[in-house]
Scaffold this active site. Structure first.
Site, PDB file in Angstrom:
ATOM      1  N   HIS A  92       0.376 -12.201  14.301  1.00 34.42           N
ATOM      2  CA  HIS A  92       0.988 -12.956  15.255  1.00 34.42           C
ATOM      3  C   HIS A  92       1.759 -12.654  16.511  1.00 34.42           C
ATOM      4  O   HIS A  92       2.199 -13.441  17.429  1.00 34.42           O
ATOM      5  CB  HIS A  92       1.641 -14.048  14.493  1.00 34.42           C
ATOM      6  CG  HIS A  92       3.304 -13.740  14.133  1.00 34.42           C
ATOM      7  ND1 HIS A  92       3.480 -12.647  13.562  1.00 34.42           N
ATOM      8  CD2 HIS A  92       4.229 -14.191  14.276  1.00 34.42           C
ATOM      9  CE1 HIS A  92       4.753 -12.387  13.267  1.00 34.42           C
ATOM     10  NE2 HIS A  92       5.211 -13.496  13.751  1.00 34.42           N
ATOM     11  N   GLU A 128       0.891  -1.253  -0.062  1.00 33.14           N
ATOM     12  CA  GLU A 128      -0.069  -0.071   0.100  1.00 33.14           C
ATOM     13  C   GLU A 128       0.979   1.556  -0.036  1.00 33.14           C
ATOM     14  O   GLU A 128       0.321   2.101  -0.545  1.00 33.14           O
ATOM     15  CB  GLU A 128      -0.993  -0.098   1.117  1.00 33.14           C
ATOM     16  CG  GLU A 128      -1.858  -1.205   1.316  1.00 33.14           C
ATOM     17  CD  GLU A 128      -1.254  -2.360   2.347  1.00 33.14           C
ATOM     18  OE1 GLU A 128       0.100  -2.314   2.132  1.00 33.14           O
ATOM     19  OE2 GLU A 128      -1.893  -2.765   3.079  1.00 33.14           O
ATOM     20  N   GLU A 140      -8.030  -6.329   5.730  1.00 34.20           N
ATOM     21  CA  GLU A 140      -8.080  -5.501   4.784  1.00 34.20           C
ATOM     22  C   GLU A 140      -6.926  -5.308   3.928  1.00 34.20           C
ATOM     23  O   GLU A 140      -7.009  -5.093   2.770  1.00 34.20           O
ATOM     24  CB  GLU A 140      -8.077  -4.038   5.659  1.00 34.20           C
ATOM     25  CG  GLU A 140      -8.659  -2.917   4.622  1.00 34.20           C
ATOM     26  CD  GLU A 140      -9.114  -1.681   5.631  1.00 34.20           C
ATOM     27  OE1 GLU A 140      -9.355  -0.733   4.917  1.00 34.20           O
ATOM     28  OE2 GLU A 140      -8.902  -1.713   6.770  1.00 34.20           O
ATOM     29  N   ASP A 150      -3.428  -8.133   7.430  1.00 33.46           N
ATOM     30  CA  ASP A 150      -4.794  -8.443   8.098  1.00 33.46           C
ATOM     31  C   ASP A 150      -5.862  -8.507   7.024  1.00 33.46           C
ATOM     32  O   ASP A 150      -5.495  -8.602   5.942  1.00 33.46           O
ATOM     33  CB  ASP A 150      -4.837  -6.994   9.006  1.00 33.46           C
ATOM     34  CG  ASP A 150      -5.186  -5.773   8.465  1.00 33.46           C
ATOM     35  OD1 ASP A 150      -5.085  -5.848   7.103  1.00 33.46           O
ATOM     36  OD2 ASP A 150      -5.182  -4.832   9.151  1.00 33.46           O
ATOM     37  N   ASP A 155      -0.711  -5.462   3.805  1.00 30.99           N
ATOM     38  CA  ASP A 155      -0.454  -5.723   5.089  1.00 30.99           C
ATOM     39  C   ASP A 155      -1.060  -7.085   5.515  1.00 30.99           C
ATOM     40  O   ASP A 155      -2.166  -7.592   4.735  1.00 30.99           O
ATOM     41  CB  ASP A 155      -1.350  -4.655   5.937  1.00 30.99           C
ATOM     42  CG  ASP A 155      -0.603  -3.307   6.013  1.00 30.99           C
ATOM     43  OD1 ASP A 155       0.643  -3.422   5.856  1.00 30.99           O
ATOM     44  OD2 ASP A 155      -1.224  -2.093   6.382  1.00 30.99           O
ATOM     45  N   TYR A 195       4.209  -4.801  13.190  1.00 24.40           N
ATOM     46  CA  TYR A 195       2.852  -4.326  12.805  1.00 24.40           C
ATOM     47  C   TYR A 195       1.985  -4.049  13.847  1.00 24.40           C
ATOM     48  O   TYR A 195       2.038  -4.391  14.844  1.00 24.40           O
ATOM     49  CB  TYR A 195       2.311  -5.873  11.877  1.00 24.40           C
ATOM     50  CG  TYR A 195       1.118  -5.371  11.218  1.00 24.40           C
ATOM     51  CD1 TYR A 195       1.148  -4.073  10.211  1.00 24.40           C
ATOM     52  CD2 TYR A 195      -0.221  -5.804  11.477  1.00 24.40           C
ATOM     53  CE1 TYR A 195       0.016  -3.943   9.532  1.00 24.40           C
ATOM     54  CE2 TYR A 195      -1.226  -5.431  10.612  1.00 24.40           C
ATOM     55  CZ  TYR A 195      -1.172  -4.290   9.820  1.00 24.40           C
ATOM     56  OH  TYR A 195      -2.190  -4.002   9.267  1.00 24.40           O
ATOM     57  N   ARG A 210      -1.093  -3.173  14.002  1.00 23.95           N
ATOM     58  CA  ARG A 210      -2.596  -3.697  14.182  1.00 23.95           C
ATOM     59  C   ARG A 210      -2.652  -4.853  14.753  1.00 23.95           C
ATOM     60  O   ARG A 210      -2.733  -5.918  13.809  1.00 23.95           O
ATOM     61  CB  ARG A 210      -3.344  -3.356  12.590  1.00 23.95           C
ATOM     62  CG  ARG A 210      -3.478  -1.678  12.447  1.00 23.95           C
ATOM     63  CD  ARG A 210      -4.250  -1.406  10.818  1.00 23.95           C
ATOM     64  NE  ARG A 210      -4.229  -0.144  11.011  1.00 23.95           N
ATOM     65  CZ  ARG A 210      -3.613   0.504  10.192  1.00 23.95           C
ATOM     66  NH1 ARG A 210      -2.549  -0.295   9.393  1.00 23.95           N
ATOM     67  NH2 ARG A 210      -3.538   1.835   9.772  1.00 23.95           N
TER      68      ARG A 210
END
Length: 883
Positions: free
Chosen positions: A347, A2, A79, A77, A75, A300, A302
Site C-alpha cells: 500500500h 520467513e 507469495e 504480497d 510478507d 516493504y 516489493r
C-alpha cells in the site's frame, strides 16, 4: 514469518508473551516430477515439504503445542500469503491446529507502531491471493516443464524457457537484431564560438538560406564547408541580436521509489545489480541494529505503489524544514498517482520508516552497501516533498548580416545561443534522478547580458561531422524499465528474470550492457518462430493482468489455466514431431572450403557453436572445429573460420626427438610431446610458438620430477607428492604415509604393506566413474556411427573450443544421469534439475529453500531402496533407449 532477522526484530516489539519463529522461506513446493500439476483433474497440485526447512516446520509445531493462537505474519504480497497458507495446511494436516486460533497479520514496515497496529487488526487468510500465487506457480511449472525439455532435444541439454524469462530474452535479442541491421547516416552540425562583453559562449546554426536546419540538412563535408563560407561572408565577423527570449522554468522532483525505479536508480548510481539491490533492501527492511536494537529502516520493498502514508508525509516535511529551511519545502503536499492499473503489491512506496533517521547519523552502524542504498532511498523520499528547482532560461537569436534586411531576407542565416541559470535549487540540493542514455544538453551555459540590436563577435565557425548511432543495448536499469512498461513480470520478479538469463548464459554483460550470446539468440529465435504467442509481449502482459484479476477475486484460476493449457500443450507436441534439430540449429553459410570445394557453415551443436566443412550426406565424414572464445556465429567470416582448421599444429621436436603437437581436446587446449600431454592454461594453441611450447614442456617435466619422490618400476609402485601431501600408489590403491615416516626412506616392502591395508580406489571398470566412462564411450561410439553432423561433432575429441570443454562435459553428464534415473527435467519452469529448488527462479519469484530432486522422497514416503539387479537392468535399458 520467513526471515530469522525479521523474527528477531519483531520479538523485541511483542515481548515475552509471544514466541516469534521463522519458516526460512517456503515450507512446501511442487514435487519435482511429471504430474506435479494434474492437468486432467482441475490442475490439482501435488506438494511436498521443502526438505531443508522440515526442521523449522517441526520447531513451529513444537512451539504451537504450548500456544493459544497462531499468527501468520509473512510478507504482505501473494507469495507471502502462499507461504502462510502452506504452513497452515501442513499444521492442519498434522492435527496441530485443533482448538487454536489462527489469524493472518500484515505490515509494511517493521516498526513498533506498525507491528502493534497489525496485531490489533488480524484477518483471515486470503483465498484469492493464494489462488493467484498457485495459478502463477502452476503456469510457470507447466511452461518450464514442457518447453525446456523440448529445447534439450532440439538445441542442447541444460537450456530453459519460462513464461516471463523468454519474452525478456526476446527483448534483448531483438535489440541485437536492430543493432545488426542498423545503417549509420552521416550528418553535419555547424557550431560557432561567439563573444560579447569579453565573455565567450557557444552558438548553433538553426536557420540557413531561410529554412530551418534539421538533423540531415547537411550530409557531407562539402555541404558543411559551403555553409561555413556562406556564414563567414554574411557575418563579416559580426552577428546582430534579433531577439532575446527569457523564461523561468520549474523542475519538479521524481516520485518516491517503487521496486522497479529503485532497481533502475541503484543500477545507475550505485552500479548494483537488481539482485543485489533487493538483497540489501531486504536487510534494511528486516532490521539493522543502530545502537538501540534491531530496527527496520525502510518499508516493504516489493511494491509498485507511489502512495505515502499521511503520517510519513508529515514527518518528511518536518525533517525538510529542520534541515533545509521553509524555503526548501513544497508549498503543498505532493500526492503521486500510480501508473500501474494493478498496483497492489503493497500500500506504500519504498520509504524510510522514520525520515528523522538521517543517513549520516547511522553510517557507523551500517555496512557500506546498506548505507549507500539507505541514503539513496532517504534522499529520494525527502526530495519528493521539497520545493521545485527554479531555472532562469534565455534563448538569443543572432543574425549573420545587416540588421536592416533581417526579417525580410528569405535567405537569412540565424544562429541561436541557449543558456540557463539555477535560481532556486529546491530538491536538487538533496537529490537528482539519474537517466539512461542521456543526450548532452547544450543549454547549460551562463550567457552575458544581451538585448535586441546588440552586436556579437563571431570568433570562429566549427563544422562537426556526426553519424547516427544504433539504439543502445539494454542496461539492467533500462531493461527493468522496459519490462515494467510492457507489463512483463511484477515487482518481485525483475531481479530473478535478469539473474536467470545470466545463469543460463543467454546473455553476457559487456560495459554494463546486455549482449545476447549465440545460444541465447538460437533459443529466442526458436521460441519466437514456433511459440510466437507465448513469447509475445502483449500476451505476457495480459496473462499478468489475468493473474491480478484472480488476486482481486475477479477471475477463477482453474478456467484461466484451462484456457492456457490445451492450445499450449498441442503446440508443444506438434513442434516436437515436426521440427528437426537441423532447422533449429540455424546454420549460416560461409562459402566453400578452397581445398575440397565442400560447403562451409557455422551452426549450433549440443556442445556449442562450431564450423563444419562438408555435409552429413557426403561419403567422407564432415570436418568440425569449435569457435574460439569471443567469436560469434553471426559475425565469424570465412577467413576466420578457415583459421580454426589449422589445428592440430606441428611445432617441431623435443631434444629427445619427440614430435610436438598443439591442439584442442575435450578438456581444453594442450601440447603433446611423444605420448605425454601438457594442458595450456594461458597460451593460445593457434598462436603458441615452438620456443614457448618447449618452455611449457620443461615446466611440466620439472613439476613431474618434483611430484615423484620414489619409483619402484618393477613393482609398479610410486611415492608421489599430491595435493594433500605425499602418498603411495600402485594405480589401484592409494595409501597414506604415517606422519612419523619420512617418504624418501620408505622401502618397497613398507610400501606394499601400506598398500595392502588401503581400500581399492572407487573408479575403474566397476567403480563410481565407470558409469560415466561407459556412458561417454557409448555416446562417442554412437556419435561416430551416426550420420547427423552435430552427432559427429560430439565424437570428435578435438572439435570443442577451450571455453566449452569442462562445463559442457559436466552438462552432458548431468543430462545423461537425469535420463538414466528417469528424473524429470526439472520441477520448475526454468528447467535444470539442479535448480528444481527454486520455484520461481525462471519467472522471478524470491529464492526458495533448496529442494534437490535427487534427495527428495515423495511426500509422506521413505526414500527409495536401491533397485534389485533385474530392476537395475531394466532401468539401464530404458535409460539407453531414452538417451
Amino acid at each position: 514469518m520467513e526471515s530469522p532477522a525479521k523474527a528477531k526484530t519483531i520479538k523485541k516489539y511483542l515481548g515475552k508473551d509471544y514466541e516469534v519463529l521463522a519458516s526460512y522461506g517456503h515450507v512446501r513446493d511442487l514435487v519435482p516430477k511429471e504430474g506435479a500439476v494434474d492437468t486432467a483433474h482441475h490442475f490439482a497440485m501435488k506438494y511436498q515439504v521443502v526438505e531443508r526447512n522440515q526442521k523449522h516446520v517441526d520447531a513451529i509445531s513444537r512451539a504451537l503445542k504450548k500456544a493459544k493462537a497462531l499468527f501468520l505474519a509473512t510478507d504482505p504480497d501473494r507469495e507471502g500469503e502462499a507461504i502462510s497458507w502452506h504452513l497452515y495446511e501442513l499444521l492442519k494436516d498434522a492435527g496441530e491446529l485443533e482448538g487454536k486460533s489462527v489469524q493472518r497479520v500484515v505490515f509494511y514496515e517493521i516498526t513498533k507502531n506498525s507491528i502493534k497496529e497489525a496485531m490489533a487488526q488480524p484477518r483471515e487468510l486470503s483465498v484469492d491471493l493464494v489462488n493467484a500465487q498457485q495459478a502463477r506457480r502452476a503456469l510457470d511449472f507447466l511452461v518450464g516443464f514442457n518447453l525446456s525439455p523440448l529445447l534439450w532435444k532440439k538445441v542442447r541439454p541444460g537450456l530453459s524457457a519460462g513464461r516471463v524469462q523468454s519474452p525478456a530474452l526476446r527483448m534483448i535479442c531483438e535489440r541485437e537484431d536492430e543493432i545488426a541491421a542498423f545503417v549509420p547516416r552521416e550528418y553535419w552540425t555547424i557550431d560557432a564560438e561567439l563573444e560579447h562583453s569579453a565573455q565567450k559562449f557557444p552558438g548553433k546554426l538553426v536557420e540557413y538560406a531561410g529554412a530551418k536546419v534539421e538533423q540531415f540538412s547537411f550530409t557531407n563535408e562539402a555541404q558543411a564547408q559551403a555553409v561555413e563560407r556562406t556564414l563567414r561572408e554574411a557575418a563579416q565577423g559580426v552577428l546582430t541580436v534579433l531577439g532575446v527570449d527569457r523564461k523561468q522554468r520549474r523542475r519538479n522532483p521524481a516520485p518516491p521509489f517503487t521496486t522497479s525505479t529503485l532497481q533502475q536508480e541503484a543500477a545507475r548510481k550505485l552500479s548494483f545489480s537488481a539482485q543485489k539491490t533487493m538483497r540489501v533492501a531486504q536487510q534494511l527492511y528486516e532490521g539493522v541494529d543502530i545502537g538501540e536494537g534491531a530496527v527496520g529502516l525502510i518499508s516493504y520493498m516489493r511494491t509498485d505503489s507511489l502512495n505515502l502514508a499521511q503520517e510519513a508525509i508529515g514527518q518528511i516535511r518536518d525533517v525538510i524544514v529542520q534541515l533545509y529551511g521553509k524555503e526548501g519545502l513544497a508549498d503543498e503536499v505532493r500526492v503521486y498517482k500510480t501508473k500501474s492499473k494493478n498496483a497492489q503489491e503493497a500500500h506504500e512506496a519504498i520509504r524510510p520508516t522514520a525520515a528523522n533517521i538521517v543517513p549520516a547519523d547511522i553510517e557507523k552502524f551500517l555496512e557500506a552497501d546498506q548505507f549507500r542504498l539507505y541514503s539513496l532511498i532517504w534522499k529520494r523520499t525527502v526530495a519528493c516533498q521539497m520545493a521545485p528547482a527554479v531555472f532562469d532560461t534565455v534563448a538569443v537569436e543572432l543574425l549573420a548580416g545587416t540588421p536592416g534586411a533581417a526579417k525580410a531576407d528569405a535567405n537569412r542565416t540565424v544562429l541561436r545561443a541557449n543558456g540557463s541559470t539555477l535560481v532556486k535549487p529546491g530538491y536538487i540540493s538533496v537529490y537528482q534522478e539519474g537517466m539512461d542514455d542521456v543526450v548532452q544538453d547544450d543549454s547549460d551555459h551562463v550567457l552575458p547580458p544581451m538585448k535586441e540590436g546588440d552586436r556579437v563577435t563571431l570568433v570562429g565557425v566549427v563544422p562537426t561531422q556526426h553519424f547516427t548511432e544504433p539504439p543502445p543495448r539494454f542496461s539492467e536499469a533500462s531493461l527493468v524499465k522496459a519490462l515494467e512498461e510492457y507489463g512483463i513480470g511484477r515487482p518481485s520478479t525483475y531481479a530473478s528474470i535478469i539473474s536467470t538469463l545470466r545463469d543460463r548464459q543467454y546473455v553476457e554483460i559487456e560495459s554494463r550492457r546486455f549482449t545476447a550470446t549465440d545460444i541465447g539468440k538460437i533459443v529466442s529465435r526458436f521460441l519466437t518462430q514456433y511459440f510466437t504467442t507465448y513469447v509475445d509481449y502483449d500476451f505476457t502482459a495480459k496473462m499478468e493482468d489475468s493473474l491480478d484479476g484472480v488476486a482481486n477475486g475477479e477471475q477463477e484460476w482453474v478456467p484461466l489455466l484451462d484456457r492456457f493449457w490445451k492450445p499450449f500443450i498441442d503446440l508443444v507436441k506438434h513442434t516436437e514431431t515436426s521440427v528437426s534439430r537441423e532447422e533449429v540449429a540455424q546454420a549460416r553459410d560461409l562459402g566453400s572450403d578452397p581445398v575440397s570445394g565442400k560447403p562451409m557453415s557455422v551452426r549450433m551443436g549440443r556442445f556449442g557453436p562450431f564450423v563444419q566443412i562438408g555435409t552429413k550426406d557426403d561419403e567422407d565424414k564432415p570436418r568440425f572445429a569449435g569457435l574460439r572464445p569471443g567469436q560469434k556465429m553471426d559475425q565469424i567470416t570465412h577467413d576466420e573460420a578457415m583459421e580454426l582448421f589449422k589445428l592440430p599444429r606441428k611445432l617441431g621436436v623435443t631434444a629427445a626427438g619427440e614430435e610436438i603437437i598443439t591442439n584442442v581436446g575435450r578438456f581444453g587446449p594442450y601440447v603433446k610431446y611423444g605420448p605425454k600431454y601438457v594442458s595450456l592454461k594461458i597460451d593460445d594453441p593457434y598462436e603458441i610458438t615452438p620456443e614457448r611450447a618447449l618452455e611449457v614442456i620443461k615446466e611440466k617435466e620439472i613439476a613431474d620430477a618434483n611430484r615423484l619422490i620414489l619409483d619402484f618400476p618393477d613393482a609398479g609402485i610410486q611415492v608421489l607428492n599430491g595435493r594433500y601431501g605425499p602418498y603411495i600408489t600402485d594405480k589401484e590403491r592409494n595409501a597414506k604415509i604415517p606422519k612419523d615416516k619420512e617418504p624418501k626412506s620408505l622401502t618397497l616392502e613398507e610400501c606394499q604393506a601400506l598398500l595392502a591395508a588401503a581400500p581399492v580406489r572407487t573408479f575403474g571398470k566397476w567403480g563410481r566413474g565407470a558409469k560415466k566412462g561407459a556412458a561417454a564411450k557409448a555416446k562417442t561410439s554412437k556419435a561416430a556411427k551416426g550420420k547427423a553432423a552435430d552427432a559427429a561433432m560430439e565424437s570428435t575429441a578435438d572439435a570443442g573450443a577451450a571455453r566449452a570443454a569442462k562445463g559442457m562435459q559436466k552438462l552432458a553428464a548431468k543430462a545423461s544421469k537425469a535420463a538414466a534415473n528417469k528424473k524429470s527435467p526439472g520441477a520448475i519452469f526454468d528447467v535444470a534439475p539442479a535448480t528444481a529448488r527454486r520455484a520461481t527462479a525462471m519467472d522471478g519469484g524470491r529464492k526458495k529453500a533448496p529442494v534437490p530432486a535427487a534427495d527428495q522422497p515423495a511426500a509422506g514416503k521413505a526414500a527409495a531402496k536401491p533397485a534389485s539387479k533385474p530392476k537395475a537392468a531394466a532401468k539401464k535399458k530404458a535409460a539407453k533407449k531414452k538417451s
